[in-house]
Scaffold this active site. Sequence first.
Site, PDB file in Angstrom:
ATOM      1  N   ARG A 157       2.780  -1.796  -4.925  1.00  0.00           N
ATOM      2  CA  ARG A 157       3.202  -0.502  -5.465  1.00  0.00           C
ATOM      3  C   ARG A 157       4.247   0.162  -4.583  1.00  0.00           C
ATOM      4  NH1 ARG A 157      -2.409  -0.413  -6.453  1.00  0.00           N
ATOM      5  NH2 ARG A 157      -2.994  -0.140  -8.650  1.00  0.00           N
ATOM      6  N   ILE A 158       4.016   0.140  -3.266  1.00  0.00           N
ATOM      7  CA  ILE A 158       4.942   0.822  -2.355  1.00  0.00           C
ATOM      8  C   ILE A 158       6.258   0.074  -2.261  1.00  0.00           C
ATOM      9  CG2 ILE A 158       5.310   1.524   0.041  1.00  0.00           C
ATOM     10  CD1 ILE A 158       2.273   2.025   0.215  1.00  0.00           C
ATOM     11  N   ALA A 237       4.160   0.601   7.110  1.00  0.00           N
ATOM     12  CA  ALA A 237       2.971  -0.146   6.666  1.00  0.00           C
ATOM     13  C   ALA A 237       1.835   0.070   7.664  1.00  0.00           C
ATOM     14  CB  ALA A 237       3.314  -1.623   6.501  1.00  0.00           C
ATOM     15  N   ARG A 238       1.670  -0.845   8.595  1.00  0.00           N
ATOM     16  CA  ARG A 238       0.671  -0.732   9.654  1.00  0.00           C
ATOM     17  C   ARG A 238       1.289  -1.198  10.958  1.00  0.00           C
ATOM     18  NH1 ARG A 238      -1.632   2.146   6.683  1.00  0.00           N
ATOM     19  NH2 ARG A 238      -3.830   2.104   6.016  1.00  0.00           N
ATOM     20  N   ASP A 262       6.796   4.699  11.522  1.00  0.00           N
ATOM     21  CA  ASP A 262       5.819   5.731  11.194  1.00  0.00           C
ATOM     22  C   ASP A 262       4.433   5.350  11.684  1.00  0.00           C
ATOM     23  OD1 ASP A 262       4.972   8.177   9.756  1.00  0.00           O
ATOM     24  OD2 ASP A 262       3.903   6.753   8.476  1.00  0.00           O
ATOM     25  N   GLU A 267      -2.673   4.499  17.896  1.00  0.00           N
ATOM     26  CA  GLU A 267      -2.252   5.824  17.443  1.00  0.00           C
ATOM     27  C   GLU A 267      -3.211   6.894  17.946  1.00  0.00           C
ATOM     28  OE1 GLU A 267      -1.872   5.562  13.188  1.00  0.00           O
ATOM     29  OE2 GLU A 267      -0.073   4.311  13.325  1.00  0.00           O
ATOM     30  N   HIS A 285       2.619   8.727  11.535  1.00  0.00           N
ATOM     31  CA  HIS A 285       1.809   8.148  10.457  1.00  0.00           C
ATOM     32  C   HIS A 285       1.635   9.159   9.311  1.00  0.00           C
ATOM     33  CE1 HIS A 285      -1.533   4.953   9.621  1.00  0.00           C
ATOM     34  NE2 HIS A 285      -0.924   5.334   8.501  1.00  0.00           N
TER      35      HIS A 285
END
Length: 331
Positions: A157-158, A237-238, A262, A267, A285
């Site tokens: 989707r992204i 993403a990650r 991001d 984190e 993020h």
Amino acid sequence: MKSRVLIAPAPLQEIEQVYGPMLKGAGHELVFSHVKHQMNEKELMGILPGCAGSLAGSEPYTRAVIAAAAAKGLKVIARAGVGYDAVDLAAATEHGVAITFAPGTNQDAVAEHTFSLILALAKNVVPQHNLVKAGQWPRRANQPLRGKTLGVMGMGRIGKAVALRGNAFLMNVIAYEPYPDAAFVKEQSITLLPFDDVLKQSDWVSLHMPMCPESSKCINQRSLGLMKPTAYLINTARGGVIDEPDLYDALKNNRLAGAGLDVFDEEPPGNNPLLTLDNIVMTAHTAGVDVQSRDDMARLAARAIAKLLAGEWPAEWVVNPKVKEKFFEKR
């Protein structure tokens, strides 16, 4: 008897009016953490046991947390988001805890944020801003996007939402996706290529693959070495899909023009050496969380909790379907 539902992310305390009526209307009591940061394992362990559900952010739902909470009645962890790599799915399934996510709620937010990072780098926004504030007037030519090649790594989707925006900027969109939506690819004139070829041909590489063993550290010294030295890497993403020391080395030694991140392996990133570089733009993020997607994700997570605790099974939102039998045994 009321069931207790933990609202785990601190920022969601401010928008109780979005999801609260749904949970309270179903007879549940809301429980809030007193900490204003993302809870760690110890903090989560101290508040989750005794709750039947958790409206979850990115807190660490480890095997230990799940075991302790399941023994005290935990039945549902509903992610207000589309990723669930912070949850030990195997442990949840073993203990009869259903895990849900919120598909279709934040792809546009992530795509917009992805392009904010791309534009910030291409148009040299941050350095210009800092220099103008310092009294300088740095009028220099910057980079166009039109005619450049955008490589989209992952076309869920992204990735699709990012590809649409790439086309709108008149970019040449290529992509890597093992299980493509053939109709979408054809309609949007996207060229599908092997992973390495996307890296070699792209001026901008944007990462949109899920975090899994196959994608872990897939952006590393070898794969970064395939990219043009004039290319840019974007990650919304990650953090775990990038080997950060290898990325630092490539950026520090100008083997890559720049990066927009991001997400990070740890984190907040603490003393990460990436923070010392000038050819990088970073955000906290927040790609998937604009006010609209935040509300949509929280609302859908609340619906998932209400449905499951009422004995319904929203199959399209459950990410560990093998838990179904054990889940209903616990009710």
